[in-house]
Design a protein around this motif. Sequence first.
Motif, PDB file in Angstrom:
ATOM      1  N   GLU A 188       4.459   9.873   0.154  1.00 15.11           N
ATOM      2  CA  GLU A 188       5.416   9.926   1.258  1.00 15.11           C
ATOM      3  C   GLU A 188       6.773  10.353   0.722  1.00 15.11           C
ATOM      4  OE1 GLU A 188       5.324   7.211   4.484  1.00 15.11           O
ATOM      5  OE2 GLU A 188       3.761   6.017   3.557  1.00 15.11           O
ATOM      6  N   SER A 189       7.503  11.121   1.496  1.00 19.69           N
ATOM      7  CA  SER A 189       8.820  11.603   1.099  1.00 19.69           C
ATOM      8  C   SER A 189       8.748  12.292  -0.258  1.00 19.69           C
ATOM      9  CB  SER A 189       9.829  10.452   1.060  1.00 19.69           C
ATOM     10  OG  SER A 189      11.145  10.920   0.923  1.00 19.69           O
ATOM     11  N   ALA A 190       7.895  13.321  -0.323  1.00 18.19           N
ATOM     12  CA  ALA A 190       7.584  13.953  -1.608  1.00 18.19           C
ATOM     13  C   ALA A 190       8.753  14.705  -2.225  1.00 18.19           C
ATOM     14  CB  ALA A 190       6.396  14.897  -1.440  1.00 18.19           C
ATOM     15  N   VAL A 191       9.858  14.883  -1.488  1.00 13.25           N
ATOM     16  CA  VAL A 191      11.009  15.571  -2.070  1.00 13.25           C
ATOM     17  C   VAL A 191      11.964  14.596  -2.740  1.00 13.25           C
ATOM     18  CG1 VAL A 191      10.873  17.471  -0.442  1.00 13.25           C
ATOM     19  CG2 VAL A 191      12.292  15.490   0.112  1.00 13.25           C
ATOM     20  N   ALA A 192      11.775  13.288  -2.547  1.00 21.10           N
ATOM     21  CA  ALA A 192      12.669  12.290  -3.134  1.00 21.10           C
ATOM     22  C   ALA A 192      12.347  12.104  -4.612  1.00 21.10           C
ATOM     23  CB  ALA A 192      12.558  10.960  -2.385  1.00 21.10           C
ATOM     24  N   PHE A 193      13.365  11.660  -5.379  1.00 17.74           N
ATOM     25  CA  PHE A 193      13.222  11.567  -6.825  1.00 17.74           C
ATOM     26  C   PHE A 193      12.120  10.603  -7.232  1.00 17.74           C
ATOM     27  CE2 PHE A 193      14.387   9.372 -10.807  1.00 17.74           C
ATOM     28  CZ  PHE A 193      14.307  10.440 -11.679  1.00 17.74           C
ATOM     29  N   PRO A 252       4.940   3.894  -0.283  1.00 17.47           N
ATOM     30  CA  PRO A 252       4.568   3.742   1.120  1.00 17.47           C
ATOM     31  C   PRO A 252       5.587   2.948   1.923  1.00 17.47           C
ATOM     32  CG  PRO A 252       3.401   2.136  -0.190  1.00 17.47           C
ATOM     33  CD  PRO A 252       4.191   2.971  -1.156  1.00 17.47           C
ATOM     34  N   ARG A 253       5.524   3.147   3.227  1.00 20.89           N
ATOM     35  CA  ARG A 253       6.261   2.325   4.169  1.00 20.89           C
ATOM     36  C   ARG A 253       5.339   1.196   4.631  1.00 20.89           C
ATOM     37  NH1 ARG A 253       9.378   6.795   7.912  1.00 20.89           N
ATOM     38  NH2 ARG A 253       9.550   8.400   6.326  1.00 20.89           N
ATOM     39  N   SER A 254       5.920   0.140   5.132  1.00 22.96           N
ATOM     40  CA  SER A 254       5.106  -0.957   5.649  1.00 22.96           C
ATOM     41  C   SER A 254       4.226  -0.478   6.791  1.00 22.96           C
ATOM     42  CB  SER A 254       5.997  -2.123   6.083  1.00 22.96           C
ATOM     43  OG  SER A 254       6.958  -1.700   7.024  1.00 22.96           O
ATOM     44  N   VAL A 311      -2.255   1.060  -4.105  1.00 23.41           N
ATOM     45  CA  VAL A 311      -0.956   1.285  -3.490  1.00 23.41           C
ATOM     46  C   VAL A 311       0.128   0.905  -4.497  1.00 23.41           C
ATOM     47  CG1 VAL A 311       0.590   0.661  -1.611  1.00 23.41           C
ATOM     48  CG2 VAL A 311      -1.852   0.847  -1.181  1.00 23.41           C
ATOM     49  N   VAL A 312       1.096   1.792  -4.695  1.00 22.26           N
ATOM     50  CA  VAL A 312       2.228   1.487  -5.566  1.00 22.26           C
ATOM     51  C   VAL A 312       3.199   0.624  -4.766  1.00 22.26           C
ATOM     52  CG1 VAL A 312       4.125   2.431  -6.930  1.00 22.26           C
ATOM     53  CG2 VAL A 312       1.925   3.627  -6.851  1.00 22.26           C
ATOM     54  N   LYS A 313       3.122  -0.677  -4.962  1.00 23.20           N
ATOM     55  CA  LYS A 313       4.004  -1.605  -4.259  1.00 23.20           C
ATOM     56  C   LYS A 313       4.122  -2.889  -5.041  1.00 23.20           C
ATOM     57  CE  LYS A 313       0.916  -3.880  -0.888  1.00 23.20           C
ATOM     58  NZ  LYS A 313       1.556  -5.200  -0.820  1.00 23.20           N
ATOM     59  N   ALA A 314       5.208  -3.622  -4.772  1.00 21.71           N
ATOM     60  CA  ALA A 314       5.587  -4.735  -5.637  1.00 21.71           C
ATOM     61  C   ALA A 314       4.714  -5.969  -5.483  1.00 21.71           C
ATOM     62  CB  ALA A 314       7.059  -5.109  -5.372  1.00 21.71           C
ATOM     63  N   ASP A 315       4.185  -6.209  -4.292  1.00 21.86           N
ATOM     64  CA  ASP A 315       3.463  -7.453  -4.047  1.00 21.86           C
ATOM     65  C   ASP A 315       1.962  -7.239  -4.144  1.00 21.86           C
ATOM     66  OD1 ASP A 315       5.900  -8.754  -3.497  1.00 21.86           O
ATOM     67  OD2 ASP A 315       5.859  -8.025  -1.434  1.00 21.86           O
ATOM     68  N   PRO A 323      16.117   2.494   3.865  1.00 25.15           N
ATOM     69  CA  PRO A 323      15.507   2.062   5.128  1.00 25.15           C
ATOM     70  C   PRO A 323      14.519   0.923   4.874  1.00 25.15           C
ATOM     71  CG  PRO A 323      14.828   4.304   4.534  1.00 25.15           C
ATOM     72  CD  PRO A 323      15.825   3.894   3.531  1.00 25.15           C
ATOM     73  N   LEU A 324      14.628  -0.142   5.635  1.00 29.39           N
ATOM     74  CA  LEU A 324      13.902  -1.366   5.309  1.00 29.39           C
ATOM     75  C   LEU A 324      12.420  -1.320   5.669  1.00 29.39           C
ATOM     76  CD1 LEU A 324      16.602  -4.080   6.068  1.00 29.39           C
ATOM     77  CD2 LEU A 324      16.015  -2.970   3.905  1.00 29.39           C
ATOM     78  N   ASP A 325      11.946  -0.212   6.243  1.00 32.73           N
ATOM     79  CA  ASP A 325      10.507  -0.019   6.395  1.00 32.73           C
ATOM     80  C   ASP A 325       9.879   0.413   5.074  1.00 32.73           C
ATOM     81  OD1 ASP A 325       8.053   0.140   7.850  1.00 32.73           O
ATOM     82  OD2 ASP A 325       8.267   2.319   7.909  1.00 32.73           O
TER      83      ASP A 325
END
Length: 339
Positions: free
Chosen positions: A74-79, A132-134, A151-155, A192-194
Amino acid sequence: MANVGSDKPNIRQVASIAGVSHMTVSRVLNDHPNIKPETRRRVLEAIEELDYKPNLVARALATQRSQRIGVIVESAVAFGPTSILRAVELAARAAGYSVTPIALHDGDALTPHDAVDSLITQGVDAICVVAPRSSSIAALRRVSMSVPLLVVKADADPTFLTVSIDQHQGTTLLVDHLVALGHRDILHVSGPLDWLDARARERAFHTRARSWGIRERPIVVGDWSADFAYDFAKGLNRLPDYTAIFAANDDTAIGLIHGLHERGFDVPGDISVAGFDDVPLARHFLPPLTTVRQDFRALGGAVVEMLRAAIERREIPQLTRIPTEIVVRESTAAPRERR
């Protein structure tokens, strides 16, 4: 170095040098668990000596695997997402896998469900979801999976494999740095908090601020962009009460510095600004940016190792959090006494 002539080295030459059968070499290449460590070491040394490259087509036919990992970004242009994708590709290539990426963009008709279906149709062995977003996680929970999904996520998550960079540790290091300089009123401009990383950093910021007993002011919710941060800082009517700003990423930080400069405020003399990511240009900002460095290469390696374990039905590593480090530069300093 063994002389293998003009032909490419083959599996039987590897076996001859290692003193084993070609079937044993095949088992080592496929990470078979019942291989003695000494035997594995000899085979790997022979592979390195010959610079042997396995025939991936034959290997795929033998194992019924495609040797491909699908990555949904997601948001593949972001760093951050771009850096993670690159790191996964490097780690996958080193492990004999290729990567098939699919990018999801705002306003795109392609959904996470569509992306998963597309990758499975292409025959990938496993799927990784980056940044990912929630809302995307909720959508993925409704998808029936026939391959391992990470999924690359903290929890930790009961549905997916998970691995992440330690957002809590990075935020804690940054808050501790600002407090050690003497700041007792810090504004957080979040993403953005999503977005799961933005939420993780926001939670960690409040937790650490509360532990220090410093003022907990409402956050400003941004969109990861320098433009948003620039407009926010440019719109300040006066020098604010807070003496430092923790920006959710480096793009936000540079937008803040630009806007504060145009308002006539000095960074770090009037307000300290710190970011998160350590983009390659961070050390060239004016002033050079204090930020949190994320080890994307280590993250990519952890992603591939966990997916390989799942593909090969080996014991899967527990949730892995890659440590961060703070990089202190000239954008943060002790607060000046204000009149």
